[in-house]
Design an enzyme around this catalytic site. Structure first.
Site, short mmCIF file in Angstrom:
data_model
loop_
_atom_site.label_atom_id
_atom_site.label_comp_id
_atom_site.label_asym_id
_atom_site.label_seq_id
_atom_site.Cartn_x
_atom_site.Cartn_y
_atom_site.Cartn_z
N LEU A 34 0.82 -1.21 0.00
CA LEU A 34 0.00 0.00 0.00
C LEU A 34 0.86 1.26 0.00
O LEU A 34 0.49 2.27 -0.57
CB LEU A 34 -0.92 0.02 1.23
CG LEU A 34 -2.01 -1.04 1.28
CD1 LEU A 34 -2.74 -0.97 2.61
CD2 LEU A 34 -2.98 -0.88 0.13
N MET A 39 9.50 5.20 7.84
CA MET A 39 9.60 4.26 8.95
C MET A 39 9.43 2.82 8.51
O MET A 39 10.02 1.92 9.10
CB MET A 39 8.59 4.58 10.05
CG MET A 39 8.66 3.62 11.23
SD MET A 39 7.76 4.15 12.69
CE MET A 39 8.96 5.24 13.45
N LYS A 56 1.65 -2.40 8.93
CA LYS A 56 2.91 -1.67 8.80
C LYS A 56 4.04 -2.50 9.38
O LYS A 56 3.94 -2.98 10.52
CB LYS A 56 2.85 -0.33 9.52
CG LYS A 56 4.19 0.43 9.45
CD LYS A 56 4.24 1.63 10.35
CE LYS A 56 3.39 2.74 9.81
NZ LYS A 56 3.50 3.96 10.66
N ASP A 150 -0.24 16.06 14.60
CA ASP A 150 0.17 16.10 13.19
C ASP A 150 -1.04 15.92 12.27
O ASP A 150 -0.98 15.20 11.28
CB ASP A 150 1.21 15.01 12.91
CG ASP A 150 1.98 15.27 11.62
OD1 ASP A 150 2.07 16.45 11.20
OD2 ASP A 150 2.49 14.31 11.03
#
Length: 364
Positions: A34, A39, A56, A150
């Site tokens: 994706l 990171m 992730k 953020d």
């Protein structure tokens, strides 16, 4: 890349360069890429029952660095804490694995940044509905004691059920005295969407900083640029702290509310509840379904890169987003004080999409 080993229950998690062999994070089979970036890499994955997930996996080089592991643990903890109707819920995670990973529910839909690039500024009705949805999301997040820090167009997923806020990689509890800077001294955030206190008083950042970011996000959605626009992130930072917001092009009935959201002093900004109350006063009712399923269907990719096709870099790119995405690659969009050092270029800081890279961008 080195093998990815799982320390939990289920098939051993392995990474293979060649295609055709299954790869796992924990017990979740990785199917396609994706996103890839600072990171880690985010994959579309399946559980044993067939549930679609976004997983992730932290880059190998970062897994060996204590600062990155600490940031990932913080992200997992914050994401678990806020999992609910307005975020991509965490299903499973192993931040202590050799290659740390986190799995969230896959949410199909574009980011606000992607939607804006394709369709341009939102209509006044969509803006009000988006603002109501994001205010409700922030209220839900703040109730758990978390400050996002953020919020920006690329961290807002659009779904037919309403917006979902993602990326809790630099969030923290509102009662924490932890400095915003990392161990290496980098100020983390995205200048056009950061509140003045994030530059001036990092330890004093609270929920009101997210309200300031909400105001900046809405200006961007309404005009295609931020309220503090410049080619230089340093100039943007100065404008955020010292200059008045540029609200030209914002619907007149939203200007007073957005002006309050963008107040320099945190105490002068409305709370998410006050934002929703004011929006209700402007209209007898509002439907938070600002985007229909048909509108969002155009962003569904026909094909994704299979596992093994990605070429992750150390400091550029984007790590994808929880739940989904319509692109396999996106440039980094968080500023770390290093200028244009990510190798991708930065574009205009007012776009909300292209920022100088940071030491790890998070999307799950």
């Amino acid at each position: 890349m080195a093998p990815l080993r799982d320390q939990g229950v289920g098939p051993q998690a392995e990474w293979h360069e060649g295609r055709g062999r299954p790869q796992y994070a924990g017990q979740y089979r990785l199917e396609s890429v994706l996103g890839s970036g600072g990171m880690g890499v985010v994959y579309l994955a399946r559980s044993a029952s067939g549930l679609r997930l976004a997983v992730k996996v932290v880059h190998e080089e970062h897994a060996r660095v204590s600062e990155f592991r600490a940031r990932f643990r913080q992200e997992v903890a914050a994401a678990r804490r806020v999992s609910g109707a307005f975020t991509a819920s965490v299903v499973d995670a192993d931040p202590d694995a050799e290659r740390p990973w986190m799995a969230t529910l896959y949410v199909q839909g574009p980011t606000l940044a992607e939607y804006g690039k394709r369709n341009g500024p939102l209509s006044p009705a969509k803006l009000r509905r988006l603002m109501a949805g994001l205010a409700e999301a922030l209220r839900d997040i703040h109730r758990t004691g978390v400050v996002h820090r953020d919020l920006k167009p690329s961290n807002v997923l659009l779904t037919a059920e309403g917006p979902k806020v993602i990326d809790f990689g630099i969030s923290r509890p509102s009662d924490s005295d932890r400095n915003l800077r990392t161990e290496t001294g980098k100020l983390i955030g995205t200048p056009p969407f950061m509140a003045p206190e994030q530059f001036q008083r990092p330890k004093a950042v609270g929920p009101a900083a997210d309200v300031f970011a909400l105001g900046s996000v809405l200006v961007h959605a309404a005009t295609g640029r931020g309220p503090f626009d410049s080619d230089s992130p340093y100039i943007v930072a100065y404008q955020v702290v010292h200059d008045e917001a540029d609200l030209a092009g914002v619907p007149e009935d939203l200007v007073p509310l957005l002006t309050r959201c963008l107040a320099k002093e945190p105490g002068d900004r409305p709370t998410p509840d006050e934002i929703m109350a004011e929006l209700r006063e402007q209209a007898a009712s509002y439907d938070t379904q600002a985007f229909t399923a048909d509108e969002l269907e155009a962003f569904i990719p026909e094909q994704r890169e299979p596992v093994g096709a990605e070429q992750p870099d150390a400091y550029g790119g984007d790590a994808g987003r929880p739940g989904g995405g319509s692109r396999a690659r996106r440039p980094a969009d968080r500023y770390d004080g290093h200028g244009d050092g990510d190798g991708h270029g930065t574009g205009r800081t007012g776009t909300g999409e292209n920022r100088t890279g940071d030491t790890g961008d998070n999307r799950t």
